[in-house]
Design a protein around this motif. Structure first.
Motif, short mmCIF file in Angstrom:
data_model
loop_
_atom_site.label_atom_id
_atom_site.label_comp_id
_atom_site.label_asym_id
_atom_site.label_seq_id
_atom_site.Cartn_x
_atom_site.Cartn_y
_atom_site.Cartn_z
N ALA A 123 41.63 28.59 41.11
CA ALA A 123 41.07 28.90 40.37
C ALA A 123 40.06 29.06 41.03
CB ALA A 123 40.99 28.07 39.07
N VAL A 124 39.66 30.56 40.75
CA VAL A 124 38.25 31.61 41.71
C VAL A 124 37.37 32.43 40.95
CG1 VAL A 124 39.32 31.18 44.19
CG2 VAL A 124 39.67 33.74 42.84
N ARG A 296 47.98 35.20 48.27
CA ARG A 296 47.28 34.43 48.99
C ARG A 296 45.44 35.11 48.29
NH1 ARG A 296 51.52 37.78 52.47
NH2 ARG A 296 49.45 39.64 52.35
N GLY A 297 45.13 35.41 49.77
CA GLY A 297 43.60 35.90 49.29
C GLY A 297 42.67 34.08 49.54
N GLY A 298 41.26 34.64 49.63
CA GLY A 298 40.69 33.41 48.98
C GLY A 298 39.26 33.02 48.39
N SER A 299 38.34 32.79 47.88
CA SER A 299 37.42 33.11 47.35
C SER A 299 36.00 33.37 47.28
CB SER A 299 36.45 31.34 46.75
OG SER A 299 35.83 30.69 48.36
N THR A 300 36.61 33.53 49.08
CA THR A 300 35.26 35.08 49.29
C THR A 300 35.62 35.94 49.89
OG1 THR A 300 35.81 34.28 51.71
CG2 THR A 300 33.80 33.02 50.49
N THR A 314 40.63 34.39 37.36
CA THR A 314 41.87 35.05 39.13
C THR A 314 42.38 32.87 39.77
OG1 THR A 314 40.87 36.86 39.31
CG2 THR A 314 41.84 36.19 40.74
N LEU A 315 43.42 33.33 40.20
CA LEU A 315 44.02 32.06 40.76
C LEU A 315 45.06 32.95 41.90
CD1 LEU A 315 46.92 30.51 38.55
CD2 LEU A 315 44.45 30.22 38.59
N VAL A 333 47.38 33.04 31.89
CA VAL A 333 46.52 32.62 32.84
C VAL A 333 45.31 32.10 32.89
CG1 VAL A 333 44.85 33.47 35.41
CG2 VAL A 333 47.07 35.01 34.62
N ASP A 334 44.59 30.78 33.23
CA ASP A 334 43.59 29.78 33.33
C ASP A 334 43.21 29.33 34.50
OD1 ASP A 334 42.26 27.85 32.40
OD2 ASP A 334 43.36 27.67 30.71
#
Length: 835
Positions: A123-124, A296-300, A314-315, A333-334
């Motif tokens: 979770a982001v 893919r992707g990250g929290s930043t 968003t996850l 989506v939670d």
């Protein structure tokens, strides 16, 4: 003809990548080579990737290969040898996240007990959303209706051939720089382009009188339908390969202007993508975008940052193969629990309806504080500001009640790209934020690059201990042009609004003096160029390296303000890597040593008449807020969504009582003693009785034990008696696991002593209909939740007294037949001698 049989050992079956290996080998021979799946009865051409995929060959399927032709002996031996020795190595098992391996935190019991079909992700961006699952980038070929007019057959064939050549060249260029895994995918796509069956299908469609565009779309639909009928979810998901290739072929023929891959949402939608660029995200209709799932992707990443600013759940890191067969169906989506519910049952719907009721109640209550200034109950102002990472977050932050931007993390503007932003780009970004600020202050932190925030194009070498290494102000001298460009852009933007400059990772006076020299040089340059800027723009520093705390008096002579970075200051002061699970128990901002350090910093800064704030994650923690108010901070900065709740909490605190609390906390010997002190303080802040009307519900439509425990725990949260209702509910379930609290006679008494209840309470729910409670039925639930630090033996005394009273028919009758909440309240207070 020669034949042999074998069992497919590929864990994912025969999809594009292994089929490409088979096709490549078989095309070395002139003989006809057929592949038959004995389970499905489908025979495919082994020289065609698509034909092989079409056999729907899965793990442990029995298959037969037949070879017939002029070189059948050689072909038979080579293919047989390949199948026996190499084929099983053509693919690898899917990487799946084991939910028991510690990667994800356990789900709260109120949700876990629903046994909902779900998959986990990281979770982001919080909240939850419900909508139809749509893959961004996965084309809906049915929607492609405005096609180019059909030309002469030869012209259409030439266009198609030119498109094939263009796409083939594109894939070969990608292969030249692709990593191993990416290269396999590109090779598989290239194999589709070169596939004889693929081309044969296209030719057949054109022979029917279709133009190139119509033929490509019809071919895509043909293979999509074939793969969607597979018994394997993984194979059904592989049809995306065909759709990707076909759409890229259309773009290669007609150009991207004619066939754009942007997505128009038609209803509440959850978007699934490998990753999204910020521009792709911004194109989506936010009123219909209810959630975002990125494989893919990250929290930043910028896209995630944007999702947070628009409050889109968003996850990231979700295994797409588990969602392939849910495309087009409703999912949930939670972004709080970190999951996608793939089958929305009635209990799941009711769970999220209750979540929505809680959110709506909180939002309505906090709306009254959104536009007020942060102020304690005794009239002491505390500025509550927002942390942002991009100018696009500024507007939503100010609309959410931010009184300023306490931290603009500019390093995000330098990441996720191949080169640094230039001066004009930065200037425009800062001006956008200034426009939204409408006169309010913005603190821009200069780039904190390096350490845990690498930027590839700067080529800073990897380090053994990056948090203590070459980062932030320490890299500015080497990358002086980059630093100067940022300072110039900030100064230029300061002509349009209230900006402040803040330097990260300062550890000595020498660093401050060096920065001031560079700043003076740039100011002089701007004056010569007649470029306006704020001549009195404030300069501040981050207080995160402990050495600064002991030269704070000297720093006050050189800078205008200070902002405490509580995350790094805790880490550096306690010598704890907060990302190392083995030592995180030592990372504790309630350590008396840390509190004494904070008090020394704030007191010293104020003694010199300067301003000091705090911008770390500690600022948003409601449990620690009394200590921060007690410090006398001028400002507390946090994520924008936390601001209304913090304003509400601050309004109930007396700064003088908070100072007394801080003094006591600094005298404690351990962090645990500080925790007990804070728990005692929270209880003393309210004189709420054990039984009160806001914790009583009559004739509630609750249909399960889970719904009862969740709703009563949520009510305690709304009543201000509990900060973490899920954690409180888990404590209640831990007791239920030992023995059911159903007492018979239609009554149940769930109970716990918990650190998560701040104000002990007896909650009541009389249900509209009985529900199952262990081996008993229950219609009247009395929930006892006592504070762990203050309950003593009160817990069992009240429980025993309740149990004895429930044995009495008169008491049960009074409660079951009570005409009002007040009547239930009076009965309990009287019988339990609580009045």
């Amino acid at each position: 003809m020669k034949t042999f049989s074998f069992t497919c050992e590929l864990p994912n079956g025969v999809h594009a990548r292994p089929a490409n290996h088979v096709e490549t080998l078989c095309n070395n021979y002139s003989s006809e080579i057929k592949w038959t799946n004995e389970r499905t009865g489908i025979t495919g051409n082994a020289k065609s990737v698509l034909s092989l995929i079409g056999t729907d060959t899965l793990f442990e399927d029995t298959c037969t290969i037949s070879v017939e032709g002029s070189d059948e002996n050689e072909a038979f031996e080579k293919v047989k040898q390949f199948i026996e020795t190499e084929f099983e190595h053509c693919d690898a098992p899917l990487e799946t996240a084991n939910e028991d391996d510690g990667e994800f935190v356990p789900l709260p019991r109120n949700f876990a007990n629903l046994k909902a079909e779900h998959i986990r992700g990281r979770a982001v961006s919080g909240g939850f959303g419900r909508g139809k699952l749509v893959r961004v980038g996965a084309v809906d070929f049915d929607s492609l209706t405005d096609l180019p007019p059909v030309a002469a057959i030869e012209e259409e064939k030439n266009q198609l051939e030119a498109g094939f050549e263009t796409l083939s060249r594109s894939f070969k260029v990608q292969l030249a720089s692709a990593a191993a895994t990416e290269a396999d995918v590109v090779k598989a796509h290239l194999a589709i382009v070169n596939d004889i069956e693929f081309k044969a299908t296209l030719d057949a469609k054109m022979a029917e009188g279709k133009g190139a565009a119509e033929a490509v779309i019809a071919t895509a639909k043909h293979y999509t339908a074939q793969l969607r009928n597979s018994a394997s979810a993984y194979m059904r998901e592989r049809e995306l390969d065909i759709r990707d290739v076909c759409f890229q072929l259309l773009q290669a023929i007609y150009g991207e202007d004619k066939f754009s891959n942007s997505l128009a949402l038609t209803g509440p939608t959850i978007c699934l993508a490998d990753d999204l660029t910020p521009s792709q995200f911004l194109e989506l209709d936010k009123s219909l975008l209810k959630g975002l799932i990125l494989t893919r992707g990250g929290s930043t990443s910028h896209t995630v940052i944007l999702a947070r600013s628009f409050a889109i759940s968003t996850l990231v890191g979700v295994d797409e193969t588990k969602l392939g067969d849910r495309l087009g169906y409703e999912v949930m989506v939670d972004g709080d629990l970190g999951l996608v519910v793939t089958e929305i049952t009635k209990p799941v719907s009711r769970y999220y309806e209750q979540e929505q009721r809680v959110q709506d109640t909180v939002r309505e209550r906090q709306a009254a504080f959104r536009d007020q200034k942060g102020m304690t109950a005794d009239g002491k102002p505390v500025e509550l500001a927002a942390n942002i990472a991009h100018s696009i977050e500024a507007g939503p932050a100010f609309r959410n009640g931010a009184e300023a931007i306490g931290l603009f993390r500019t390093e995000m503007l330098y990441m996720d790209r191949t080169c640094e932003p230039d001066e004009d780009e930065l200037y425009n970004i800062y001006c956008q934020a200034i426009e939204d600020a409408d006169g309010k202050s913005i603190i821009i932190r200069t780039i904190d690059i390096g350490g845990d925030k690498p930027v590839d194009y700067l080529q800073i070498p990897a380090e053994n201990n990056p948090f203590l290494g070459y980062r932030a102000v320490r890299i500015y001298e080497e990358f002086i042009d980059l630093f100067k460009a940022q300072l110039r852009s900030i100064l230029r933007a300061s002509a349009h609004g209230s900006l402040k400059i803040m330097i990260p990772m300062i550890s000595s006076l020498e660093e401050i003096l060096w920065v001031k020299d560079i700043l003076a040089e740039i100011r002089q340059d701007l004056r010569k160029e007649h470029i306006p800027f704020d001549e009195k723009i404030p300069l501040g520093i981050m207080v995160e390296v402990p050495s600064v705390a002991f030269i704070i008096d000297q720093c006050c002579e050189e800078v205008d303000f200070f902002s405490i970075g509580s995350n790094d200051l805790t880490q550096y002061l306690m010598a704890v890597d907060r990302d190392n699970a083995k030592v995180t128990k030592h990372y504790n901002s309630l350590n008396p040593a840390f509190l004494r350090t904070l008090d020394h910093i704030v007191t010293s800064v104020h003694r010199h008449g300067k301003w000091v704030g705090l911008c770390g994650e500690l600022g948003a923690k409601g449990s620690v807020l009394p200590l921060l108010v007690g410090l006398g901070l001028d400002e507390i900065s946090m994520s924008a969504p936390s601001i209304p709740a913090t304003k509400e909490r601050v309004s109930k605190l007396d700064s003088r009582q908070c100072r007394i609390l801080l003094n006591k906390a600094m005298d404690c010997r351990t962090s645990l003693q500080v925790e007990h002190l804070l728990a005692q303080f929270r209880m003393e802040q309210s004189d709420a009785p054990l039984v009160s009307r806001d914790c009583i519900m009559l004739d509630a439509d609750l249909r399960s034990k889970e719904e009862v425990i969740k709703t009563l725990s949520d009510n305690l949260f709304l009543a201000g008696r509990c900060r973490y209702p899920n954690s409180l509910a888990d404590d209640l379930w831990a007791r239920e696991d030992v023995f059911s609290t159903g007492l018979g006679f239609g009554f149940a008494i769930p109970h716990t002593k918990s650190e998560h209840i701040e104000q002990s309470a007896i909650s009541v729910s009389r249900l509209a209909k009985p529900i199952q409670w262990g081996d008993e039925e229950a219609q009247f639930v009395i929930m006892l939740t006592l504070n762990k630090h203050a309950a003593g033996d009160q817990h069992m005394k009240i429980f025993s007294k309740l149990a004895r009273r429930i044995m009495q028919e008169e008491f049960r009758s009074k409660l079951m037949n009570a005409a009002s909440v007040a009547e239930v309240e009076n009965t309990l207070k009287s019988e339990l001698e609580l009045a």
